[in-house]
Design a protein around this motif. Structure first.
Motif, PDB file in Angstrom:
ATOM      1  N   ILE A  63       0.873  -1.169   0.000  1.00 54.46           N
ATOM      2  CA  ILE A  63       0.000   0.000   0.000  1.00 54.46           C
ATOM      3  C   ILE A  63       0.909   1.217   0.000  1.00 54.46           C
ATOM      4  O   ILE A  63       1.674   1.417   0.935  1.00 54.46           O
ATOM      5  CB  ILE A  63      -0.938  -0.012   1.219  1.00 54.46           C
ATOM      6  N   CYS A  64       0.846   2.015  -1.062  1.00 56.97           N
ATOM      7  CA  CYS A  64       1.781   3.125  -1.263  1.00 56.97           C
ATOM      8  C   CYS A  64       1.080   4.480  -1.172  1.00 56.97           C
ATOM      9  O   CYS A  64      -0.150   4.553  -1.137  1.00 56.97           O
ATOM     10  CB  CYS A  64       2.452   3.008  -2.633  1.00 56.97           C
ATOM     11  N   SER A  65       1.889   5.537  -1.165  1.00 55.03           N
ATOM     12  CA  SER A  65       1.383   6.915  -1.204  1.00 55.03           C
ATOM     13  C   SER A  65       0.313   7.159  -0.147  1.00 55.03           C
ATOM     14  O   SER A  65      -0.741   7.731  -0.419  1.00 55.03           O
ATOM     15  CB  SER A  65       0.861   7.252  -2.605  1.00 55.03           C
ATOM     16  N   ASN A  66       0.589   6.671   1.078  1.00 56.04           N
ATOM     17  CA  ASN A  66      -0.337   6.836   2.216  1.00 56.04           C
ATOM     18  C   ASN A  66      -1.712   6.235   1.981  1.00 56.04           C
ATOM     19  O   ASN A  66      -2.707   6.689   2.543  1.00 56.04           O
ATOM     20  CB  ASN A  66      -0.478   8.317   2.583  1.00 56.04           C
ATOM     21  N   GLY A  67      -1.769   5.217   1.141  1.00 54.80           N
ATOM     22  CA  GLY A  67      -3.037   4.531   0.912  1.00 54.80           C
ATOM     23  C   GLY A  67      -3.687   4.826  -0.420  1.00 54.80           C
ATOM     24  O   GLY A  67      -4.708   4.229  -0.753  1.00 54.80           O
ATOM     25  N   ALA A  68      -3.109   5.732  -1.198  1.00 58.72           N
ATOM     26  CA  ALA A  68      -3.732   6.114  -2.473  1.00 58.72           C
ATOM     27  C   ALA A  68      -3.459   5.129  -3.595  1.00 58.72           C
ATOM     28  O   ALA A  68      -4.117   5.173  -4.639  1.00 58.72           O
ATOM     29  CB  ALA A  68      -3.263   7.507  -2.896  1.00 58.72           C
ATOM     30  N   VAL A  69      -2.500   4.226  -3.394  1.00 63.88           N
ATOM     31  CA  VAL A  69      -2.135   3.263  -4.438  1.00 63.88           C
ATOM     32  C   VAL A  69      -1.967   1.874  -3.817  1.00 63.88           C
ATOM     33  O   VAL A  69      -1.331   1.725  -2.772  1.00 63.88           O
ATOM     34  CB  VAL A  69      -0.818   3.671  -5.134  1.00 63.88           C
ATOM     35  N   LEU A  70      -2.529   0.885  -4.483  1.00 64.57           N
ATOM     36  CA  LEU A  70      -2.321  -0.512  -4.128  1.00 64.57           C
ATOM     37  C   LEU A  70      -1.484  -1.123  -5.242  1.00 64.57           C
ATOM     38  O   LEU A  70      -1.893  -1.136  -6.400  1.00 64.57           O
ATOM     39  CB  LEU A  70      -3.659  -1.236  -3.989  1.00 64.57           C
ATOM     40  N   TYR A  71      -0.297  -1.613  -4.883  1.00 66.78           N
ATOM     41  CA  TYR A  71       0.680  -2.036  -5.885  1.00 66.78           C
ATOM     42  C   TYR A  71       1.100  -3.480  -5.660  1.00 66.78           C
ATOM     43  O   TYR A  71       1.384  -3.882  -4.535  1.00 66.78           O
ATOM     44  CB  TYR A  71       1.901  -1.119  -5.808  1.00 66.78           C
ATOM     45  N   ASP A  72       1.135  -4.255  -6.737  1.00 66.56           N
ATOM     46  CA  ASP A  72       1.532  -5.659  -6.670  1.00 66.56           C
ATOM     47  C   ASP A  72       2.984  -5.790  -7.108  1.00 66.56           C
ATOM     48  O   ASP A  72       3.300  -5.606  -8.286  1.00 66.56           O
ATOM     49  CB  ASP A  72       0.627  -6.499  -7.572  1.00 66.56           C
ATOM     50  N   LEU A  73       3.862  -6.092  -6.154  1.00 69.81           N
ATOM     51  CA  LEU A  73       5.282  -6.246  -6.480  1.00 69.81           C
ATOM     52  C   LEU A  73       5.533  -7.438  -7.391  1.00 69.81           C
ATOM     53  O   LEU A  73       6.417  -7.407  -8.252  1.00 69.81           O
ATOM     54  CB  LEU A  73       6.090  -6.418  -5.194  1.00 69.81           C
ATOM     55  N   GLU A  74       4.764  -8.495  -7.204  1.00 72.91           N
ATOM     56  CA  GLU A  74       5.009  -9.717  -7.964  1.00 72.91           C
ATOM     57  C   GLU A  74       4.705  -9.532  -9.445  1.00 72.91           C
ATOM     58  O   GLU A  74       5.425 -10.037 -10.307  1.00 72.91           O
ATOM     59  CB  GLU A  74       4.199 -10.866  -7.367  1.00 72.91           C
ATOM     60  N   SER A  75       3.644  -8.794  -9.748  1.00 77.18           N
ATOM     61  CA  SER A  75       3.294  -8.559 -11.152  1.00 77.18           C
ATOM     62  C   SER A  75       3.788  -7.202 -11.651  1.00 77.18           C
ATOM     63  O   SER A  75       3.627  -6.874 -12.825  1.00 77.18           O
ATOM     64  CB  SER A  75       1.777  -8.650 -11.343  1.00 77.18           C
ATOM     65  N   ASP A  76       4.367  -6.396 -10.717  1.00 72.49           N
ATOM     66  CA  ASP A  76       4.905  -5.084 -11.053  1.00 72.49           C
ATOM     67  C   ASP A  76       3.849  -4.198 -11.723  1.00 72.49           C
ATOM     68  O   ASP A  76       4.051  -3.642 -12.799  1.00 72.49           O
ATOM     69  CB  ASP A  76       6.123  -5.224 -11.976  1.00 72.49           C
ATOM     70  N   GLN A  77       2.704  -4.058 -11.028  1.00 77.54           N
ATOM     71  CA  GLN A  77       1.649  -3.219 -11.586  1.00 77.54           C
ATOM     72  C   GLN A  77       0.776  -2.598 -10.500  1.00 77.54           C
ATOM     73  O   GLN A  77       0.653  -3.140  -9.403  1.00 77.54           O
ATOM     74  CB  GLN A  77       0.765  -4.019 -12.550  1.00 77.54           C
ATOM     75  N   VAL A  78       0.217  -1.432 -10.829  1.00 77.35           N
ATOM     76  CA  VAL A  78      -0.733  -0.768  -9.940  1.00 77.35           C
ATOM     77  C   VAL A  78      -2.067  -1.496 -10.040  1.00 77.35           C
ATOM     78  O   VAL A  78      -2.631  -1.638 -11.130  1.00 77.35           O
ATOM     79  CB  VAL A  78      -0.905   0.716 -10.339  1.00 77.35           C
ATOM     80  N   SER A 136      -2.221  21.845 -16.237  1.00 78.15           N
ATOM     81  CA  SER A 136      -1.960  20.963 -17.369  1.00 78.15           C
ATOM     82  C   SER A 136      -2.913  19.768 -17.364  1.00 78.15           C
ATOM     83  O   SER A 136      -3.100  19.123 -16.326  1.00 78.15           O
ATOM     84  CB  SER A 136      -0.515  20.465 -17.318  1.00 78.15           C
ATOM     85  N   PRO A 137      -3.509  19.435 -18.510  1.00 80.84           N
ATOM     86  CA  PRO A 137      -4.376  18.249 -18.600  1.00 80.84           C
ATOM     87  C   PRO A 137      -3.625  16.956 -18.262  1.00 80.84           C
ATOM     88  O   PRO A 137      -4.244  15.957 -17.909  1.00 80.84           O
ATOM     89  CB  PRO A 137      -4.819  18.258 -20.068  1.00 80.84           C
ATOM     90  N   GLU A 138      -2.301  17.002 -18.364  1.00 82.57           N
ATOM     91  CA  GLU A 138      -1.491  15.817 -18.092  1.00 82.57           C
ATOM     92  C   GLU A 138      -1.677  15.335 -16.665  1.00 82.57           C
ATOM     93  O   GLU A 138      -1.699  14.120 -16.403  1.00 82.57           O
ATOM     94  CB  GLU A 138      -0.017  16.133 -18.346  1.00 82.57           C
ATOM     95  N   LEU A 139      -1.821  16.275 -15.731  1.00 79.62           N
ATOM     96  CA  LEU A 139      -1.983  15.881 -14.332  1.00 79.62           C
ATOM     97  C   LEU A 139      -3.259  15.080 -14.114  1.00 79.62           C
ATOM     98  O   LEU A 139      -3.264  14.066 -13.424  1.00 79.62           O
ATOM     99  CB  LEU A 139      -1.973  17.111 -13.425  1.00 79.62           C
ATOM    100  N   ASP A 140      -4.345  15.535 -14.698  1.00 83.27           N
ATOM    101  CA  ASP A 140      -5.596  14.790 -14.552  1.00 83.27           C
ATOM    102  C   ASP A 140      -5.541  13.461 -15.284  1.00 83.27           C
ATOM    103  O   ASP A 140      -6.128  12.463 -14.851  1.00 83.27           O
ATOM    104  CB  ASP A 140      -6.769  15.628 -15.055  1.00 83.27           C
ATOM    105  N   ALA A 141      -4.829  13.435 -16.404  1.00 80.42           N
ATOM    106  CA  ALA A 141      -4.698  12.186 -17.159  1.00 80.42           C
ATOM    107  C   ALA A 141      -3.911  11.149 -16.356  1.00 80.42           C
ATOM    108  O   ALA A 141      -4.252   9.961 -16.353  1.00 80.42           O
ATOM    109  CB  ALA A 141      -4.006  12.455 -18.496  1.00 80.42           C
ATOM    110  N   GLU A 142      -2.858  11.605 -15.674  1.00 84.11           N
ATOM    111  CA  GLU A 142      -2.051  10.684 -14.873  1.00 84.11           C
ATOM    112  C   GLU A 142      -2.723  10.372 -13.540  1.00 84.11           C
ATOM    113  O   GLU A 142      -2.632   9.260 -13.031  1.00 84.11           O
ATOM    114  CB  GLU A 142      -0.667  11.285 -14.618  1.00 84.11           C
ATOM    115  N   GLY A 143      -3.384  11.365 -12.938  1.00 79.92           N
ATOM    116  CA  GLY A 143      -4.050  11.192 -11.651  1.00 79.92           C
ATOM    117  C   GLY A 143      -3.136  11.512 -10.491  1.00 79.92           C
ATOM    118  O   GLY A 143      -2.135  10.826 -10.265  1.00 79.92           O
ATOM    119  N   ILE A 144      -3.447  12.562  -9.740  1.00 78.03           N
ATOM    120  CA  ILE A 144      -2.643  12.941  -8.576  1.00 78.03           C
ATOM    121  C   ILE A 144      -3.016  12.047  -7.397  1.00 78.03           C
ATOM    122  O   ILE A 144      -4.162  12.008  -6.963  1.00 78.03           O
ATOM    123  CB  ILE A 144      -2.882  14.415  -8.191  1.00 78.03           C
ATOM    124  N   VAL A 145      -2.039  11.337  -6.863  1.00 83.24           N
ATOM    125  CA  VAL A 145      -2.296  10.491  -5.698  1.00 83.24           C
ATOM    126  C   VAL A 145      -1.821  11.160  -4.408  1.00 83.24           C
ATOM    127  O   VAL A 145      -2.287  10.814  -3.311  1.00 83.24           O
ATOM    128  CB  VAL A 145      -1.636   9.100  -5.838  1.00 83.24           C
TER     129      VAL A 145
END
Length: 264
Positions: A63-78, A136-145
């Motif tokens: 659980i990363c970014s204080n809870g904003a992201v759940l990340y799987d190390l084994e599959s290397d993906q959000v 920038s629209p890029e921020l919304d496209a990427e998503g601020i966590v």
């Protein structure tokens, strides 16, 4: 019965040099061998999990970014993320600048770190970087966590207490850095306990069956949520006051000591 161990990283099991001690590594591996589910819960972005990879390889979910992201190390993906939009970050920035005109800002997204002018120390390497443009629209496209604000002159406790009444209507806000006045902001529904609760529920693990460790204010909700929440003796005063269970200090492999006692 303890079915899950949830641990913060920096100041809890990871040193200032980015290392996990052999004793702590062995304690976690022994717990996993005993059938206890291990989950690391950190303010770090998923791109900065080198200490975990070095010590454990692809060990499960983080659980990363204080809870904003759940990340799987084994599959290397959000697996999942909860973001805020750039417009909300702009509102937060305006509030903070009214109280601290010298504040600088950064935004952690699902893709990288966007730095505002003056935010980073000269020469410091922070990984994948881009210039911060909150319009920038890029921020919304990427998503601020995680939205970050740094004060060059106010102590972090004063910085936090000054902006909290207004910021807390927009975002969840905490602080966890040592030696720098840095506020960390995220979606109103996000903190470490929120995502840990959801993750544990998927595994049919109850709060009473979870042991957790942390050292800073961003760990408080997590330590209070679980049945066995340990603040590090070397941790922040607010964290120590928030729970009745205290682990020995980091320098004495405090987390390892508690896990070893559990396994005995």
């Amino acid at each position: 019965m303890i079915k899950m161990i949830a641990s913060d990283l920096d100041g809890t099991i990871v040193s200032t040099t980015g290392k996990i001690s052999p004793r702590t590594r062995e304690a976690f591996l022994a717990a996993r061998e005993a059938g206890i589910h291990i989950v690391f819960v950190t303010g770090r972005p998923y791109r900065w999990l080198t200490p975990i990879v070095d010590a454990f390889g692809g060990l499960g979910t983080v659980i990363c970014s204080n809870g904003a992201v759940l990340y799987d190390l084994e599959s290397d993906q959000v697996l999942w993320s909860q973001t805020i939009d750039a417009a909300t970050a702009v509102q937060a920035q305006q509030i903070i600048l009214r109280h601290e005109p010298k504040a600088t800002f950064a935004a952690e997204t699902t893709k990288g770190l966007h730095l505002g002018s003056g935010f980073a120390e000269t020469g410091r390497t922070l990984g994948s970087l881009a210039e911060l443009d909150l319009h920038s629209p890029e921020l919304d496209a990427e998503g601020i966590v995680k939205f970050l604000a740094r004060s060059p002159q106010m102590k972090v406790e004063s910085f936090f207490s000054t902006v909290f009444p207004e910021i807390s209507r927009l975002l969840w806000v905490t602080h966890s850095a040592t030696g720098v006045s840095l506020l960390e902001m995220a979606h109103m529904d996000i903190h470490k306990a929120h995502t840990l609760a959801d993750y544990a529920a998927r595994l049919n693990i109850k709060p009473a069956e979870i042991m957790a460790f942390g050292d800073m204010p961003n760990d408080i909700e997590m330590l209070q949520f679980v049945g066995h929440g340990y603040a590090m003796a070397s941790g922040h005063r607010e964290t120590l006051e928030a729970t009745s269970l205290i682990a020995p200090p980091f320098a004495e492999d405090g987390v390892a000591q508690v896990i070893e006692k559990l396994l005995r």
